[in-house]
Design a protein around this motif. Structure first.
Motif, PDB file in Angstrom:
ATOM      1  N   PHE A  62      -7.655 -12.058  11.197  1.00 39.99           N
ATOM      2  CA  PHE A  62      -7.723 -13.203  10.299  1.00 39.99           C
ATOM      3  C   PHE A  62      -9.024 -13.955  10.552  1.00 39.99           C
ATOM      4  CE2 PHE A  62      -3.243 -12.284  10.830  1.00 39.99           C
ATOM      5  CZ  PHE A  62      -2.750 -12.378   9.535  1.00 39.99           C
ATOM      6  N   ALA A  63      -9.634 -14.476   9.465  1.00 40.80           N
ATOM      7  CA  ALA A  63     -10.842 -15.292   9.568  1.00 40.80           C
ATOM      8  C   ALA A  63     -10.694 -16.500   8.631  1.00 40.80           C
ATOM      9  CB  ALA A  63     -12.080 -14.479   9.197  1.00 40.80           C
ATOM     10  N   PRO A  64     -10.575 -17.728   9.168  1.00 43.92           N
ATOM     11  CA  PRO A  64     -10.633 -18.042  10.605  1.00 43.92           C
ATOM     12  C   PRO A  64      -9.419 -17.526  11.355  1.00 43.92           C
ATOM     13  CG  PRO A  64     -10.050 -19.980   9.343  1.00 43.92           C
ATOM     14  CD  PRO A  64     -10.419 -18.941   8.335  1.00 43.92           C
ATOM     15  N   ASP A  65      -9.633 -17.392  12.704  1.00 46.02           N
ATOM     16  CA  ASP A  65      -8.599 -16.827  13.557  1.00 46.02           C
ATOM     17  C   ASP A  65      -7.536 -17.868  13.871  1.00 46.02           C
ATOM     18  OD1 ASP A  65      -7.273 -15.010  15.070  1.00 46.02           O
ATOM     19  OD2 ASP A  65      -8.757 -14.870  16.678  1.00 46.02           O
ATOM     20  N   ASN A  66      -6.466 -17.408  14.526  1.00 47.05           N
ATOM     21  CA  ASN A  66      -5.318 -18.268  14.842  1.00 47.05           C
ATOM     22  C   ASN A  66      -5.623 -19.274  15.940  1.00 47.05           C
ATOM     23  OD1 ASN A  66      -3.323 -17.178  13.060  1.00 47.05           O
ATOM     24  ND2 ASN A  66      -3.345 -15.330  14.320  1.00 47.05           N
ATOM     25  N   PRO A  67      -4.907 -20.424  15.920  1.00 53.22           N
ATOM     26  CA  PRO A  67      -4.086 -20.906  14.807  1.00 53.22           C
ATOM     27  C   PRO A  67      -4.973 -21.433  13.677  1.00 53.22           C
ATOM     28  CG  PRO A  67      -4.089 -22.500  16.578  1.00 53.22           C
ATOM     29  CD  PRO A  67      -4.841 -21.318  17.091  1.00 53.22           C
ATOM     30  N   VAL A  68      -4.576 -21.241  12.430  1.00 55.87           N
ATOM     31  CA  VAL A  68      -5.380 -21.587  11.264  1.00 55.87           C
ATOM     32  C   VAL A  68      -5.093 -23.036  10.882  1.00 55.87           C
ATOM     33  CG1 VAL A  68      -5.940 -21.029   8.890  1.00 55.87           C
ATOM     34  CG2 VAL A  68      -5.349 -19.203  10.493  1.00 55.87           C
ATOM     35  N   THR A  69      -6.105 -23.896  10.964  1.00 62.02           N
ATOM     36  CA  THR A  69      -5.946 -25.289  10.561  1.00 62.02           C
ATOM     37  C   THR A  69      -6.427 -25.524   9.140  1.00 62.02           C
ATOM     38  OG1 THR A  69      -8.095 -25.797  11.561  1.00 62.02           O
ATOM     39  CG2 THR A  69      -6.146 -26.111  12.935  1.00 62.02           C
ATOM     40  N   ALA A  70      -7.150 -24.539   8.562  1.00 54.67           N
ATOM     41  CA  ALA A  70      -7.590 -24.648   7.174  1.00 54.67           C
ATOM     42  C   ALA A  70      -6.428 -24.288   6.246  1.00 54.67           C
ATOM     43  CB  ALA A  70      -8.790 -23.735   6.942  1.00 54.67           C
ATOM     44  N   ASN A  71      -6.708 -24.268   4.935  1.00 59.44           N
ATOM     45  CA  ASN A  71      -5.671 -23.960   3.952  1.00 59.44           C
ATOM     46  C   ASN A  71      -5.665 -22.496   3.559  1.00 59.44           C
ATOM     47  OD1 ASN A  71      -4.743 -26.616   3.848  1.00 59.44           O
ATOM     48  ND2 ASN A  71      -6.276 -27.192   2.326  1.00 59.44           N
ATOM     49  N   SER A  72      -6.536 -21.701   4.155  1.00 58.68           N
ATOM     50  CA  SER A  72      -6.540 -20.271   3.829  1.00 58.68           C
ATOM     51  C   SER A  72      -7.214 -19.505   4.955  1.00 58.68           C
ATOM     52  CB  SER A  72      -7.260 -19.997   2.500  1.00 58.68           C
ATOM     53  OG  SER A  72      -8.635 -20.344   2.596  1.00 58.68           O
ATOM     54  N   SER A  73      -6.960 -18.206   4.988  1.00 57.88           N
ATOM     55  CA  SER A  73      -7.585 -17.317   5.960  1.00 57.88           C
ATOM     56  C   SER A  73      -7.677 -15.933   5.332  1.00 57.88           C
ATOM     57  CB  SER A  73      -6.761 -17.258   7.250  1.00 57.88           C
ATOM     58  OG  SER A  73      -7.370 -16.403   8.199  1.00 57.88           O
ATOM     59  N   VAL A  74      -8.796 -15.267   5.543  1.00 61.05           N
ATOM     60  CA  VAL A  74      -8.993 -13.936   4.973  1.00 61.05           C
ATOM     61  C   VAL A  74      -8.386 -12.901   5.926  1.00 61.05           C
ATOM     62  CG1 VAL A  74     -10.676 -12.201   4.252  1.00 61.05           C
ATOM     63  CG2 VAL A  74     -11.057 -14.626   3.730  1.00 61.05           C
ATOM     64  N   LEU A  75      -7.476 -12.096   5.393  1.00 62.14           N
ATOM     65  CA  LEU A  75      -6.823 -11.045   6.168  1.00 62.14           C
ATOM     66  C   LEU A  75      -7.531  -9.728   5.923  1.00 62.14           C
ATOM     67  CD1 LEU A  75      -4.615  -9.619   7.805  1.00 62.14           C
ATOM     68  CD2 LEU A  75      -3.186  -9.652   5.734  1.00 62.14           C
ATOM     69  N   THR A  76      -7.983  -9.104   7.031  1.00 66.18           N
ATOM     70  CA  THR A  76      -8.612  -7.782   6.968  1.00 66.18           C
ATOM     71  C   THR A  76      -7.742  -6.792   7.723  1.00 66.18           C
ATOM     72  OG1 THR A  76     -10.841  -8.741   6.861  1.00 66.18           O
ATOM     73  CG2 THR A  76     -10.669  -6.424   7.519  1.00 66.18           C
ATOM     74  N   LEU A  77      -7.311  -5.753   7.030  1.00 65.14           N
ATOM     75  CA  LEU A  77      -6.573  -4.669   7.661  1.00 65.14           C
ATOM     76  C   LEU A  77      -7.534  -3.521   7.912  1.00 65.14           C
ATOM     77  CD1 LEU A  77      -3.252  -4.614   5.574  1.00 65.14           C
ATOM     78  CD2 LEU A  77      -3.682  -5.717   7.774  1.00 65.14           C
ATOM     79  N   THR A  78      -7.665  -3.129   9.178  1.00 65.45           N
ATOM     80  CA  THR A  78      -8.541  -2.017   9.534  1.00 65.45           C
ATOM     81  C   THR A  78      -7.679  -0.777   9.757  1.00 65.45           C
ATOM     82  OG1 THR A  78     -10.138  -3.511  10.560  1.00 65.45           O
ATOM     83  CG2 THR A  78     -10.253  -1.180  11.173  1.00 65.45           C
ATOM     84  N   VAL A  79      -7.938   0.236   8.957  1.00 57.76           N
ATOM     85  CA  VAL A  79      -7.132   1.457   8.983  1.00 57.76           C
ATOM     86  C   VAL A  79      -7.902   2.538   9.730  1.00 57.76           C
ATOM     87  CG1 VAL A  79      -5.974   3.208   7.589  1.00 57.76           C
ATOM     88  CG2 VAL A  79      -6.032   0.826   6.805  1.00 57.76           C
ATOM     89  N   ALA A  80      -7.350   3.006  10.832  1.00 54.89           N
ATOM     90  CA  ALA A  80      -7.998   4.066  11.603  1.00 54.89           C
ATOM     91  C   ALA A  80      -7.989   5.367  10.800  1.00 54.89           C
ATOM     92  CB  ALA A  80      -7.286   4.270  12.933  1.00 54.89           C
ATOM     93  N   ALA A  81      -8.947   6.221  11.112  1.00 59.38           N
ATOM     94  CA  ALA A  81      -9.013   7.505  10.416  1.00 59.38           C
ATOM     95  C   ALA A  81      -7.768   8.343  10.677  1.00 59.38           C
ATOM     96  CB  ALA A  81     -10.270   8.262  10.828  1.00 59.38           C
ATOM     97  N   SER A  82      -7.075   8.066  11.794  1.00 56.74           N
ATOM     98  CA  SER A  82      -5.883   8.839  12.143  1.00 56.74           C
ATOM     99  C   SER A  82      -4.594   8.222  11.598  1.00 56.74           C
ATOM    100  CB  SER A  82      -5.777   8.936  13.669  1.00 56.74           C
ATOM    101  OG  SER A  82      -5.684   7.638  14.244  1.00 56.74           O
ATOM    102  N   ALA A  83      -4.677   7.067  10.925  1.00 59.37           N
ATOM    103  CA  ALA A  83      -3.473   6.412  10.422  1.00 59.37           C
ATOM    104  C   ALA A  83      -2.800   7.288   9.367  1.00 59.37           C
ATOM    105  CB  ALA A  83      -3.813   5.052   9.830  1.00 59.37           C
TER     106      ALA A  83
END
Length: 840
Positions: free
Chosen positions: A292-313
């Motif tokens: 998450f960006a910003p990271d936890n704990p989030v004091t803003a009203n939003s956070s960008v979630l990035t899911l990183t998928v490994a090549a082996s997933a």
């Protein structure tokens, strides 16, 4: 009914008591025909609880015309046991009566054989046996884990477990809670009545409940035939900060193996909820990580979630949830993730460093081999490394690939170990690289197991160190004079052999252009027999979160310590501590008012915490917590050995099996007499230790430092707390040569500086040129020493520009340390250092 029997009813059974059952007759006795008597009891045994009763029927039978008075005595009864005779009935020659036996509460539990003796004039004594069993009074005792709960308005967690300890009681128990605040309800699982030994108590706090601190409740247990039992329960109701909800800009994502886009934004819809929210993703499949960006704990009203998928997933559709937790509230929103297969591109090859062959010493240090993964044609696949051998490898020859494996990095590490039992020989292996969609790649490596070179073998390992701490040049000198020999490392491991009783090791590090020369003068025993590790390898840590409550105000300073790490929040806000190692540690906080030290100071200790990475401590740091917080205990300390200097003190508190330090306070100053503050004995547990540090800066650029470990804070006099001796004035000069060579000569060294000595220098004309020359007491061997930067000119690979320039001013410091032979975790342990400095 006869008067004799009426009289007998007033007798009671005692330890040697008498019960009289008389016949229904005129009272005469026929001495010529005395007749017979017989007595029985039914039942012949009974069980009474302490404080209870048991009933039996006594029957007297007369024969042969006997009509005389019969007296009864009982033997074998314990002290205090009594009996009452009622319901006396005589029919013909038979008299019956009810005997009620009572056992007081003090009667010891056990089995008592009683004998009823019947005697009369002219007849033979008759007896009847009765066994009285006295058992413990039925009872139930309660305990709670934990005995205190902190619940937010509108919440019902955490819960507590009620444990029932039963004594001679197997019946149903009904549980309840006394003194519940208005609106608060209690439920037990399993529900009442209970016939087991434990239940989980949940307190349901309504949203409009009045906040309260440590309300005195009681859990009550009742049951038929037992006295009600209670145990205290402290309930703190915290005001709810409001509420929040979550939504996603993209509730469905499709990501290719090995990728991390697209992303989605987590919107936090707040309703009177200004505090931070900890976000996480639930049900992540293997090989997928979330950030998450910003990271936890989030004091803003939003956070960008990035899911990183490994090549082996694994490919497929996954139903995930984005969860938000804060202040007792927990909400989630769904997220659909589709993982699609990535088409492999390019290729890769493998190579090793060292190439072709590597030597490993029997019973020696582990040897790392770097396996380089050469990606080509844009390939970024995750490569799985493994090894094989055409023939079975001997027991004791270990091969282990470092994590992560598979890896998308450009290399992996194969660590090779050999026990002393592995035969000296060459062992060829094959290293394999595999990834989906591409052909397997191979590289050959021969492992040469060699015999140890003897007691003079030295191994220095920089594996795992920060890059700036790894040598760019390393050399050694065998003995205290002679030539320096450069050593080339393999995989950050350097090996060489010494033959003399003393030797020296030197290396150079480069931290972004800042050059440092490190020289260590040690004995052969200090250099050999183990692997030297000149730096502390990096250990990844986690970040944990907490909340600070009821701090003293803007004039106070706070320091919160956990696992050897600390932070200093300035407001009643959430805080975090980073680089925390895994394990169980104590959470310790101290608050003080710098302008009025000791006035209003508070301590807080919560034992046995181990939050998960990104998780929270189980309780807030609350300086009004009646269980975990307390004022510190003060004491006066008077120092001796000062020369008009002012001292600065710092107090640490050491806890746990690892003697982990926590800072209580620092920077307290005094002029020979000052106060110190610590943990009251009632808060200290076995293994806890105070550690007081005192430092002074004197004239002529001198410093002295001492630390002492002790159990409880108590007044210390000048005779019991003595500063270390003044450090001798060193002779500081330039030894001369192609560059400036700082040299210190120290004589008349006080005996308490008995462990190590060093010279530190810093080139004031060339930024980033520093050095350290050290020596052990074993190398020094007495009360005088000389330390000098060696002349490395002409040693292969050494650059004179790494050393101070001949015309530059150079600051030089001589320093020594010592101890009394005790570890920090031992009461009475004392560690000292002192130094003097100058400029050449």
């Amino acid at each position: 009914m006869s008067q004799r029997f009426q009289y007998a009813r007033r007798y009671v059974l005692a330890v040697l008591g008498v019960v009289a059952l008389a016949s229904c007759s005129s009272g005469g006795t026929d001495n010529t025909n005395p007749g017979t008597i017989a007595v029985t009891v039914n039942p012949t045994s009974g069980t009474a609880t302490q404080g209870g009763q048991v009933i039996t029927t006594a029957t007297l039978t007369r024969g042969g015309g006997f009509t005389g008075t019969v007296n009864f005595t009982v033997t074998g009864a314990p002290t205090g046991v009594t009996a009452a005779v009622t319901n006396v009935v005589t029919t013909g020659t038979t008299t019956t009566a009810t005997v009620t036996i009572s056992a007081p509460l003090a009667t010891p539990a056990g089995s008592y054989p009683l004998v009823l003796h019947a005697t009369g004039t002219g007849v033979t004594e008759a007896t009847a046996n009765y066994t009285l069993a006295v058992v413990l009074t039925p009872a139930v005792a309660l305990s709670l884990s934990p005995p205190d709960l902190t619940i937010v308005q509108g919440g019902s967690t955490p819960t507590t477990t009620v444990t029932l300890s039963r004594t001679n009681f197997t019946g149903d128990v009904t549980l309840s809670v006394d003194n519940l605040p208005t609106g608060v309800t209690a439920t037990f699982a399993p529900a009442n009545p209970q016939n087991g030994t434990s239940a989980v108590l949940t307190l349901h706090v309504p949203a409009d409940a009045t906040p309260v601190v440590a309300a005195a409740l009681a859990v009550r247990a009742t049951g038929a035939g037992i006295t009600a039992a209670t145990t205290p329960l402290a309930l703190t109701i915290m005001a709810a900060p409001g509420s929040f909800d979550l939504s996603l800009t993209q509730p469905a994502l499709s990501i290719v193996q090995g990728a991390s886009t697209p992303t989605t934004t987590v919107n936090i819809v707040r309703t009177n909820f200004p505090v931070g929210v900890t976000l996480s993703v639930l049900n992540l499949p293997m090989g997928v990580t979330a950030a998450f960006a910003p990271d936890n704990p989030v004091t803003a009203n939003s956070s960008v979630l990035t899911l990183t998928v490994a090549a082996s997933a694994p490919v497929g559709l996954y139903n995930l949830s984005v969860e938000g937790v804060s202040g007792g509230f927990d909400t989630a929103t769904p997220l659909a993730l589709t993982i699609t297969a990535a088409a492999p591109v390019g290729n890769f090859t493998l190579s090793t460093t060292p190439p072709t062959t590597v030597s490993v010493t029997q019973g020696g240090a582990a040897v790392p081999v770097t396996v380089t993964i050469n990606h080509t044609g844009g390939n970024a696949s995750s490569i799985t490394l493994s090894s094989s051998s055409a023939t079975a490898l001997p027991a004791g020859l270990g091969l282990a690939f470092s994590a992560p494996n598979p890896t998308t990095a450009g290399s992996g590490t194969l660590t090779i170990t050999a026990t002393g039992a592995v035969p000296v020989a060459a062992y060829p292996i094959v290293i394999h690289g595999n990834t989906a969609g591409l052909g397997e790649q191979l590289v050959n490596l021969t492992i040469n197991v060699v015999a140890p070179s003897g007691s003079g073998s030295v191994t220095a390992s920089f594996v795992g160190c920060d890059p700036f701490a790894k040598p760019i040049w390393l050399a050694f000198m065998d003995g205290t004079s002679g030539t320096w020999t450069r050593v080339t490392g393999v995989g950050d491991v350097y090996q060489f052999t010494i033959t003399q009783a003393k030797a020296s090791l030197a290396y150079v590090t480069d931290d972004g252009g800042d050059i440092t020369i490190v020289v260590s003068n040690l004995t052969q025993a200090e250099l050999t027999g183990h692997t030297l590790m000149p730096c502390v390898p990096l250990i990844p840590g986690k970040t944990v979160h907490g909340t600070l409550l009821n701090r003293g105000g803007s004039t106070f300073t706070d320091i919160i310590s956990f696992a050897g790490r600390s932070t200093s929040p300035t407001l009643n806000v959430p805080f975090q501590i980073g680089s925390v190692p895994n394990g169980i540690f104590d959470l310790i906080a101290y608050e003080r008012q710098p302008l009025a030290v000791g006035s209003g100071d508070r301590l807080f200790i919560k034992r046995g915490e181990n939050p998960a990475a990104g998780g929270n401590f189980s309780v807030p740091v609350d300086f009004q917590d009646v269980i975990r917080s307390t004022p510190p205990i003060p004491a006066t300390i008077t120092l001796s050995g000062l020369n008009g200097e002012a001292e600065t003190t710092r107090m640490n508190y050491l806890t746990g099996a690892g003697c982990t330090p926590a800072i209580l306070y620092s920077g307290l100053q005094g002029l020979g007499t000052t106060n110190m503050y610590g943990v009251p004995p009632s808060f200290r547990v076995a293994g806890d230790m105070h550690q007081l540090e005192v430092s002074i800066t004197g004239l002529l650029n001198s410093t002295r430092f001492v630390s002492e470990s002790f159990l409880d804070v108590a007044a210390r006099s000048a005779t019991s707390f003595v500063m270390p001796a003044t450090y001798p004035t060193p002779i500081i000069s330039d030894a001369g040569g192609p560059y400036k060579r700082p040299m210190v000569v120290v004589t008349g060294l006080p005996p308490e500086y008995n462990t190590s000595h060093a010279m530190l220098y810093s080139d004031q004309g060339s930024s980033g040129v520093t050095g350290l020359v050290s020596a052990s007491q074993g190398w020094v061997g007495g009360s005088a020493f000389t330390l000098v930067l060696p002349n490395f000119h002409g040693v292969p690979g050494f650059l004179d520009s790494w050393a101070p320039s001949p015309g530059d001013p150079v600051d030089v410091q001589a320093t020594s340390g010592g101890n009394n032979g005790s570890g920090f975790c031992t009461a009475g342990a004392r560690f000292v250092t002192a130094s003097r400095s100058g400029t050449i």
